[in-house]
Design a protein around this motif. Structure first.
Motif, PDB file in Angstrom:
ATOM      1  N   GLY A 146      41.049  39.802  45.023  1.00 24.13           N
ATOM      2  CA  GLY A 146      42.103  38.983  44.660  1.00 24.13           C
ATOM      3  C   GLY A 146      42.374  38.739  43.239  1.00 24.13           C
ATOM      4  N   LYS A 147      41.459  39.087  42.517  1.00 27.80           N
ATOM      5  CA  LYS A 147      42.074  39.088  40.966  1.00 27.80           C
ATOM      6  C   LYS A 147      42.974  40.252  40.524  1.00 27.80           C
ATOM      7  N   ASP A 148      43.086  41.298  41.335  1.00 31.07           N
ATOM      8  CA  ASP A 148      43.881  42.318  41.145  1.00 31.07           C
ATOM      9  C   ASP A 148      45.103  42.414  42.070  1.00 31.07           C
ATOM     10  N   GLU A 149      45.469  41.364  42.701  1.00 29.15           N
ATOM     11  CA  GLU A 149      46.585  41.230  43.600  1.00 29.15           C
ATOM     12  C   GLU A 149      48.076  41.661  42.754  1.00 29.15           C
ATOM     13  N   GLU A 208      52.817  47.043  41.769  1.00 36.57           N
ATOM     14  CA  GLU A 208      52.576  48.603  41.752  1.00 36.57           C
ATOM     15  C   GLU A 208      52.476  49.220  42.908  1.00 36.57           C
ATOM     16  N   LEU A 209      51.704  48.838  43.744  1.00 36.50           N
ATOM     17  CA  LEU A 209      51.088  49.432  44.947  1.00 36.50           C
ATOM     18  C   LEU A 209      52.329  49.496  46.064  1.00 36.50           C
ATOM     19  N   LEU A 210      52.631  48.087  46.299  1.00 35.23           N
ATOM     20  CA  LEU A 210      53.673  47.858  47.336  1.00 35.23           C
ATOM     21  C   LEU A 210      55.083  48.587  47.310  1.00 35.23           C
ATOM     22  N   PRO A 211      55.504  48.465  45.899  1.00 31.69           N
ATOM     23  CA  PRO A 211      57.029  49.361  45.946  1.00 31.69           C
ATOM     24  C   PRO A 211      56.775  50.833  46.081  1.00 31.69           C
ATOM     25  N   HIS A 225      44.936  41.583  53.243  1.00 30.28           N
ATOM     26  CA  HIS A 225      44.248  40.309  53.611  1.00 30.28           C
ATOM     27  C   HIS A 225      45.164  39.106  53.288  1.00 30.28           C
ATOM     28  N   SER A 226      45.802  39.003  52.320  1.00 26.83           N
ATOM     29  CA  SER A 226      46.783  38.050  51.880  1.00 26.83           C
ATOM     30  C   SER A 226      47.869  37.915  52.581  1.00 26.83           C
ATOM     31  N   ARG A 227      48.463  38.928  53.375  1.00 25.00           N
ATOM     32  CA  ARG A 227      49.563  38.928  53.996  1.00 25.00           C
ATOM     33  C   ARG A 227      49.477  39.207  55.520  1.00 25.00           C
ATOM     34  N   LEU A 256      40.479  49.733  45.987  1.00 27.79           N
ATOM     35  CA  LEU A 256      41.149  49.711  44.768  1.00 27.79           C
ATOM     36  C   LEU A 256      39.921  49.177  43.845  1.00 27.79           C
ATOM     37  N   VAL A 257      39.138  49.818  43.258  1.00 29.35           N
ATOM     38  CA  VAL A 257      37.685  49.484  42.494  1.00 29.35           C
ATOM     39  C   VAL A 257      38.372  48.972  41.190  1.00 29.35           C
TER      40      VAL A 257
END
Length: 939
Positions: free
Chosen positions: A800-803, A809-812, A827-829, A854-855
């Motif tokens: 969650g700290k990398d959301e 970056e990831l979604l677009p 998980h948040s959506r 996403l490590v």
């Protein structure tokens, strides 16, 4: 399973069943019967045929009412002696019974018959009986009117019923107006006299009887000393008349009252008696005889005047052995005058006359002779040996001493279809040996010491379909017999339907040719010490549908033939238990097999014995005879779902596990012959299972010397010496006390409850994730081969700290790049509200085509991320495909990474992506990741 009877369908089980002559249908064969009423209890009422063999020969009275329950019974055979036979006594009786066979044989001595006091009422209610056979029952003990109430009887056979006068028979059958066929064998009759019924009936005024509807009759008697005039008037016409007659008696046959005899079989009163063809032919002429069989006469000074035998169609001449050899002057030229002769058999055992050229005594064609069988110790066949027999279709020269065949020996036989030359002394077959036999279909030259077969020897036999060769011998220059079939047969090889080749007990190598094909379904039979094929990949082997091999090994090159004979429907393989072992696993390549018989095959030394019968889904009959196999279990039979007949006879003691029968869903007949097993609870199920079977007929025969009763079966104890009662051992050692079972179940239940409570207290927070990991792994493992629909292209596992990086970056760069436009699961959506988190993770992960991890340092410290990583890894192991993608958002040192063992192993074995910090390299990163995640159908 019935304790005394074997039940089968006479069509389905005829090859494995005991002998029972009957009609098509449901059949019971009962042996070692002590009491018919008791031992037949439990048989199904719908039986069509019953054959019974009693233990004791003298059995008192038989009440036919014991069979009244079998209203569909058509055939009944009883071997055993009864002093009385009582009728059914019921209204129904046996309405379907058509054939009754009673065999009262006491011993193998003639003259010992069962004393059965039967009367007219014994069979009175068998209203539809059409055929009756009486064997070794003393006819004189039966009432004179024994057959009077059998109004529909059409066929009657009386065999060796201790009859001394034919009147004993005639006076009992004279009122059977429906009788159409009569067969009498009475070897004790020495006098044939006119019928006299006064002794039986007490009325001397009864005239001789004519059986008006009699169409076929045969009479077999012994050595006749007296044949009185008019003695056989009651028969009129005879289909077969056989007996021993002096020639003085023989000439009296025309005076016996008979009008015609179709077949006359005569043997001399003593072996020194010389034959007189003229006298015999006079009888033939007067009685219109069509077929004559003269056996055991002395032919030394035989007259061959046969002018009165012109009506003969068949003649059999058999010599009387070495005591009276045939002189060289005896010729077969008398057959020239037999213009209607169609079949001739000459058999002089133990004598070596030189018969010379069979056609040297005339040039005319014997136009009617179509079948000729000669066993006269012919030593060679000369040119045009049979040229005067141009209409021959069948020629049998077996059991002579023929060692040489001249060219054109068979000249003129252009209609010959069958040629048998078994057991001669032939060593060579040349190209012209069988020249001129264009119509030949069957050729048998087995049991000849063949050393050389010339190329093209059978190439000109354009109609050949069946060939038998052997026994092939080794030329002095060879250690293995080598035969090139394509060379000796040429194009005729492709039209064969049956081929038999034997090298005795010598090794044999057969070459067919890669280009040779067959137009027919071929039955191939081979015999030799070892048999090896070359060019096994050729099309010829695809035509072989039946293969019988009597050899220690049958190979293609150096491997078993299984994968080369994939069209086989029947395979019979007889080896030796002492033979060098070879892997038989490829037998499971014969996927079209319907019948498999293995004899003397050691399956116990096969490394993969449990897979030998896999893939044989069409197999209907399996016999393992004199084989070795340590254990019968389900892995052996798992694919035998079509198997109907299973017969086992092992040479070793073996175990039979319950799972062995579970796959056999089509099984109807199972036979354990010479059954011998260990005293073990693994085998205890077998006998109760066999007794309770409704669909499968089971026969269990013990080893020789032990009782046939299944309740007395023995098993070998642990010490390897003592033989114990199998059922008693099983009851004593393998039965479980119900109270003990209840105690054990209760104890295990309490123990399990305590264990669950303990686990929940110690590791409760791990149980639910573990459950979902296992559930997901099993789900994918069972459905790994099926196509699935996915809701998402990737499940994103992140902290969650990398959301912020995910959103910005990831979604677009993934969901807005396209087409195609990817759909990610976050998980948040995308998690369902109110649902357990672990269930949300598991369901979302398995509904996504990939898992994208996403490590980061935050990721390594998250318990939820650790769970997602474990679930993704389990999925990777279950599906065996590239479903897990690692992206490192920052550099992580190997030391820090090594603490996380699962992730460390993945890094060492899988390619991963690093998020580039330089903006100029980020576009290439997104292209590579998008390409990896896009659906496979999109290019």
């Amino acid at each position: 399973m019935h304790p005394k009877c074997y039940i089968y369908d006479i069509e389905d089980g005829k090859e494995t069943s005991p002998l029972c002559l009957g009609y098509s249908g449901y059949t019971a064969v009962c042996k070692h019967v002590n009491s018919i009423e008791e031992d037949l209890t439990g048989l199904p009422p719908g039986l069509n045929n019953i054959c019974i063999s009693l233990t004791t020969r003298s059995n008192g009275s038989l009440h036919m009412g014991v069979f009244s329950q079998f209203q569909d019974l058509k055939y009944l055979e009883i071997q055993g002696c009864f002093t009385h036979i009582l009728p059914t006594g019921g209204v129904q009786g046996l309405p379907s019974l058509q054939y009754l066979r009673l065999d009262g044989k006491q011993s193998f001595k003639i003259g010992e018959c069962c004393h059965g006091n039967f009367d007219a009422h014994s069979f009175s209610d068998l209203v539809n009986l059409k055929t009756m056979t009486i064997i070794y029952y003393r006819l004189s003990a039966m009432a004179p009117d024994i057959f009077n109430l059998m109004f529909n009887l059409q066929i009657l056979t009386i065999y060796e019923c201790c009859v001394h006068e034919l009147s004993e028979i005639v006076c009992r059958i004279m009122n059977i107006q429906s009788l159409q066929k009569l067969h009498i064998t009475a070897s004790e009759v020495e006098k044939i006299q006119p019928v006299n019924c006064s002794v039986l009936i007490g009325n001397s005024s009864i005239p001789p009887v004519l059986l008006a509807n009699l169409k076929t009759s045969s009479l077999h008697v012994g050595h006749i000393k007296v044949l009185e005039e008019g003695a056989l008037t009651w028969l009129q016409n005879l289909s077969l008349f056989e007996g021993g007659y002096s020639q003085d008696i023989l000439v009296r046959i025309p005076l016996s009252g008979l009008k015609q005899i179709n077949t006359l079989k005569v043997f001399p009163f003593n072996i020194s008696e010389e034959i007189d063809f003229k006298l015999i032919c006079d009888v033939v002429f007067k009685m219109s005889v069509k077929e004559i069989d003269l056996s055991g006469y002395n032919y030394r000074s035989a007259s061959t005047s046969v002018s009165s035998c012109t009506g003969l169609e068949k003649m059999v001449l058999k010599g009387c052995g070495r005591e009276h050899p045939i002189p060289l002057t005896f010729k077969l030229d008398f057959i020239t005058g037999l213009r209607n002769l169609q079949r001739l058999q000459v058999d002089f055992v133990g004598q070596r006359p030189d018969m010379g050229d069979l056609c040297s005594f005339h040039t005319k064609t014997i136009s009617r002779l179509t079948k000729l069988k000669l066993r006269i110790y012919l030593q060679k066949l000369v040119a045009k040996q049979f040229s005067c027999h141009r209409h021959l279709q069948y020629l049998d020269l077996s059991y002579n001493t023929i060692s040489y065949i001249e060219a054109s020996a068979f000249f003129g036989l252009n209609k010959l279809k069958l040629l048998y030359m078994k057991q001669n002394l032939l060593t060579d077959i040349k190209m012209n040996t069988f020249f001129g036999l264009e119509k030949l279909t069957i050729l048998d030259v087995t049991e000849n010491p063949l050393v050389h077969i010339e190329a093209g020897s059978f190439s000109h036999l354009g109609s050949l379909s069946q060939v038998s060769l052997g026994n092939l011998r080794l030329p002095s220059s060879q250690t293995m017999i080598k035969l090139n079939l394509s060379e000796i047969f040429s194009s005729s090889l492709s039209q064969l339907t049956q081929l038999y080749i034997s090298s005795g007990m010598r090794p044999m190598q057969l070459t067919v040719g890669a280009s040779v094909s067959s137009n027919q379904d071929l039955s191939l039979q081979l015999k030799g010490q070892t048999v090896t094929f070359e060019d096994c990949d050729g099309p010829f082997f695809e035509s072989v549908v039946h293969l019988k091999a009597d050899t220690e090994q049958i190979l293609c090159g150096s491997e078993f033939i299984g994968r080369f004979f994939q069209s086989l429907e029947t395979f019979e393989f007889r080896s030796k238990l002492s033979a060098k072992g070879i892997d038989l696993t490829q037998l499971n390549k014969m996927v079209h097999l319907r019948k498999l018989i293995l004899t003397e095959v050691d399956l116990s030394n096969q490394t993969s014995a449990d897979v030998i019968f896999h893939n044989l889904t069409k197999l209907e009959e399996l016999k393992l005879l004199a084989c070795r196999l340590n254990i019968l279990e389900g892995s052996l039979t798992k694919d035998l779902r079509s198997l109907r007949i299973f017969s086992l006879q092992m040479r070793n003691i073996y175990n039979v596990i319950y799972s062995f029968t579970e796959p056999l869903v089509s099984l109807k007949y199972m036979m354990f012959d010479k059954f011998e097993t260990f005293c073990s609870c693994d085998n205890a199920w077998l006998v109760p299972w066999a007794k309770n079977q409704k669909q499968v007929e089971v026969i269990i025969n013990p080893i020789e010397g032990e009782e046939l009763d299944v309740n007395s079966l023995k098993c070998l104890s642990d010490n390897g010496i003592d033989r114990l009662n199998f059922l008693k051992y099983s009851e004593a050692n393998c039965s479980t006390d119900p109270g003990f079972v209840l105690f054990l179940a209760t104890s295990l239940g309490i123990l399990l409850f305590k264990l669950v409570v303990l686990l929940h207290n110690l590791a409760g927070h791990y149980l639910l994730p573990l459950y979902h990991i296992t559930l997901g792994w099993l789900s994918e493992a069972t459905r790994s081969n099926s196509r699935r629909r996915y809701n998402y292209d990737a499940f994103v596992s992140y902290s969650g700290k990398d959301e912020r990086w995910v959103v910005e970056e990831l979604l677009p760069n993934l969901e807005q790049r396209g087409p195609p436009f990817l759909r990610l699961c976050l998980h948040s959506r995308d998690f369902q509200l109110g649902k357990d988190i672990v269930e949300n993770i598991t369901e979302s992960l398995y509904r996504s085509r990939h898992t994208l991890c996403l490590v980061s340092r935050h990721y390594l410290h998250s318990n939820w991320c650790s769970l997602e990583m474990r679930l993704a890894t389990c999925r990777l192991q279950a599906e065996h495909r590239d479903v897990l993608i690692l992206v490192f958002l920052e550099k992580i040192s190997p030391r820090r990474l090594s603490v996380h063992h699962r992730l460390a192993r993945l890094v060492k074995t899988r390619t991963y992506l690093d998020w580039p910090q330089e903006p100029g390299q980020q576009e290439a990163f997104w292209v590579k990741l998008w390409t990896k995640l896009k659906p496979p159908s999109q290019d």
